[in-house]
Design a protein around this motif. Sequence first.
Motif, PDB file in Angstrom:
ATOM      1  N   LEU A  34       5.807  22.527 -23.398  1.00 52.79           N
ATOM      2  CA  LEU A  34       6.004  21.593 -21.786  1.00 52.79           C
ATOM      3  C   LEU A  34       7.510  22.082 -21.845  1.00 52.79           C
ATOM      4  CD1 LEU A  34       8.016  19.553 -21.726  1.00 52.79           C
ATOM      5  CD2 LEU A  34       6.007  17.755 -22.926  1.00 52.79           C
ATOM      6  N   HIS A  35       7.191  21.652 -20.154  1.00 53.97           N
ATOM      7  CA  HIS A  35       8.260  22.418 -19.981  1.00 53.97           C
ATOM      8  C   HIS A  35       9.228  20.876 -19.432  1.00 53.97           C
ATOM      9  CE1 HIS A  35       8.807  26.216 -19.169  1.00 53.97           C
ATOM     10  NE2 HIS A  35       6.743  26.399 -19.809  1.00 53.97           N
ATOM     11  N   THR A  36      10.641  20.752 -19.155  1.00 50.05           N
ATOM     12  CA  THR A  36      10.318  19.268 -18.472  1.00 50.05           C
ATOM     13  C   THR A  36      11.507  19.455 -16.992  1.00 50.05           C
ATOM     14  OG1 THR A  36      13.279  20.512 -19.215  1.00 50.05           O
ATOM     15  CG2 THR A  36      11.935  18.825 -20.610  1.00 50.05           C
ATOM     16  N   THR A  37      11.770  20.717 -16.886  1.00 50.58           N
ATOM     17  CA  THR A  37      12.272  20.675 -15.556  1.00 50.58           C
ATOM     18  C   THR A  37      10.811  21.909 -14.593  1.00 50.58           C
ATOM     19  OG1 THR A  37      14.830  20.440 -16.740  1.00 50.58           O
ATOM     20  CG2 THR A  37      14.220  20.855 -13.964  1.00 50.58           C
ATOM     21  N   SER A  38      10.834  22.519 -15.224  1.00 53.17           N
ATOM     22  CA  SER A  38      10.500  23.632 -14.456  1.00 53.17           C
ATOM     23  C   SER A  38       8.674  23.648 -13.860  1.00 53.17           C
ATOM     24  CB  SER A  38      10.765  25.484 -14.820  1.00 53.17           C
ATOM     25  OG  SER A  38      12.022  24.856 -14.947  1.00 53.17           O
ATOM     26  N   THR A  39       8.525  24.184 -12.756  1.00 53.78           N
ATOM     27  CA  THR A  39       6.403  24.421 -12.600  1.00 53.78           C
ATOM     28  C   THR A  39       6.086  25.786 -12.890  1.00 53.78           C
ATOM     29  OG1 THR A  39       6.599  22.751 -10.852  1.00 53.78           O
ATOM     30  CG2 THR A  39       4.766  24.954 -11.208  1.00 53.78           C
ATOM     31  N   LEU A 175      16.711  15.958 -26.530  1.00 50.31           N
ATOM     32  CA  LEU A 175      16.360  17.119 -26.778  1.00 50.31           C
ATOM     33  C   LEU A 175      16.803  18.183 -25.514  1.00 50.31           C
ATOM     34  CD1 LEU A 175      13.215  17.849 -28.863  1.00 50.31           C
ATOM     35  CD2 LEU A 175      15.833  17.554 -29.680  1.00 50.31           C
ATOM     36  N   VAL A 176      17.234  17.333 -24.504  1.00 50.75           N
ATOM     37  CA  VAL A 176      17.437  18.950 -23.274  1.00 50.75           C
ATOM     38  C   VAL A 176      18.547  18.095 -22.815  1.00 50.75           C
ATOM     39  CG1 VAL A 176      15.234  19.448 -22.534  1.00 50.75           C
ATOM     40  CG2 VAL A 176      16.296  17.572 -21.728  1.00 50.75           C
ATOM     41  N   ALA A 177      18.729  17.099 -22.847  1.00 52.14           N
ATOM     42  CA  ALA A 177      19.830  16.099 -22.294  1.00 52.14           C
ATOM     43  C   ALA A 177      21.331  17.031 -21.970  1.00 52.14           C
ATOM     44  CB  ALA A 177      20.487  14.848 -22.794  1.00 52.14           C
ATOM     45  N   PRO A 178      21.696  17.528 -23.457  1.00 53.33           N
ATOM     46  CA  PRO A 178      23.309  17.986 -23.036  1.00 53.33           C
ATOM     47  C   PRO A 178      23.382  18.979 -22.487  1.00 53.33           C
ATOM     48  CG  PRO A 178      22.438  17.329 -25.363  1.00 53.33           C
ATOM     49  CD  PRO A 178      21.216  17.203 -24.996  1.00 53.33           C
ATOM     50  N   ARG A 179      22.361  19.930 -22.490  1.00 43.35           N
ATOM     51  CA  ARG A 179      22.219  21.150 -21.715  1.00 43.35           C
ATOM     52  C   ARG A 179      22.139  20.587 -19.754  1.00 43.35           C
ATOM     53  NH1 ARG A 179      17.954  22.223 -25.120  1.00 43.35           N
ATOM     54  NH2 ARG A 179      18.368  23.490 -27.052  1.00 43.35           N
ATOM     55  N   VAL A 180      22.000  19.453 -19.778  1.00 42.07           N
ATOM     56  CA  VAL A 180      21.376  19.107 -18.100  1.00 42.07           C
ATOM     57  C   VAL A 180      22.995  20.042 -17.145  1.00 42.07           C
ATOM     58  CG1 VAL A 180      20.751  17.526 -16.580  1.00 42.07           C
ATOM     59  CG2 VAL A 180      19.523  17.546 -18.204  1.00 42.07           C
ATOM     60  N   ALA A 181      23.119  19.426 -17.556  1.00 36.48           N
ATOM     61  CA  ALA A 181      25.043  20.247 -16.249  1.00 36.48           C
ATOM     62  C   ALA A 181      24.890  21.778 -15.900  1.00 36.48           C
ATOM     63  CB  ALA A 181      26.112  19.466 -17.614  1.00 36.48           C
ATOM     64  N   GLY A 182      24.961  22.034 -17.285  1.00 33.01           N
ATOM     65  CA  GLY A 182      24.601  23.391 -17.218  1.00 33.01           C
ATOM     66  C   GLY A 182      23.578  24.246 -16.318  1.00 33.01           C
ATOM     67  N   TRP A 183      22.163  23.617 -16.411  1.00 34.98           N
ATOM     68  CA  TRP A 183      21.353  23.188 -15.890  1.00 34.98           C
ATOM     69  C   TRP A 183      21.244  23.478 -14.390  1.00 34.98           C
ATOM     70  CZ3 TRP A 183      16.551  20.649 -18.790  1.00 34.98           C
ATOM     71  CH2 TRP A 183      16.476  21.828 -19.674  1.00 34.98           C
ATOM     72  N   ARG A 184      22.232  21.994 -13.632  1.00 33.82           N
ATOM     73  CA  ARG A 184      22.356  22.404 -12.463  1.00 33.82           C
ATOM     74  C   ARG A 184      23.037  23.863 -11.279  1.00 33.82           C
ATOM     75  NH1 ARG A 184      22.475  18.222  -9.180  1.00 33.82           N
ATOM     76  NH2 ARG A 184      21.262  16.861 -10.997  1.00 33.82           N
ATOM     77  N   ARG A 185      24.354  24.002 -12.403  1.00 34.15           N
ATOM     78  CA  ARG A 185      24.717  25.270 -12.215  1.00 34.15           C
ATOM     79  C   ARG A 185      23.700  26.229 -11.885  1.00 34.15           C
ATOM     80  NH1 ARG A 185      28.556  23.414 -15.617  1.00 34.15           N
ATOM     81  NH2 ARG A 185      27.667  25.164 -17.263  1.00 34.15           N
TER      82      ARG A 185
END
Length: 243
Positions: A34-39, A175-185
Amino acid sequence: MSTPVFPGGASVSHLRVYDWPADDAPLGSGTPHLHTTSTEAYVTLAGRGRVETLGPEGFAVHELVPGRIVWFTPGVIHRAVNDGDLEVLVVMSNAGLPEAGDAVMTFPADVLDSPERYAEAARLPSPADVGDAEAARAARARRDLALEGYAVLRAAVGRHGPGALEPLHDAAARLVAPRVAGWRRTWEASAAAATEQTAAALAALARGSAATLADGRVASIDAAPGTRRYGMCGRLQTWPLTP
């Protein structure tokens, strides 16, 4: 001038779905995830196949034939099944996030509950380092581990309904929480930037101003060089569209 954002801040890749057999897919199957943010959208280009989905509406099968598009939003588990030479153009929202760990595979619960075990199970060696045969072996083993967890999830949803997916969703978020700050950029430079450009154009045109039209630009890009990489559902040809 900077390169313009690809339409909608999306990304694209060309996917040849794996021809590695599975118990219920004699001609090949990808890795359920699954994807946590993207369609994600599958634009079917050639061959035949199907995409299985498991989400709030339960289990479903969507046939893939040339000319058909199927897409699914974050949280929906999906699995590409190859019924013969299946090729799709994959269109993803939020350019770059899927490659940055937006996807979570359906490994068994004990693997999902451990960030260290999950990272080890998800990691693939580079064909340049170990050779293509060893890279393929690792990708297939990863696929098979995800199929093991997928079978358990599918059975649980059949017995208890979509609520049975909650533990997976919770594990994915952890699992993905540590990556979210980088994803926002990445999101701000792609999808959000595309939306802001449209908002600025609409505001100008509503005033009768053509000012934004003077900013028009053209861009082109070639596919990433080298052999196709091992993705979750097949061999991928990609384009470096991440801002």
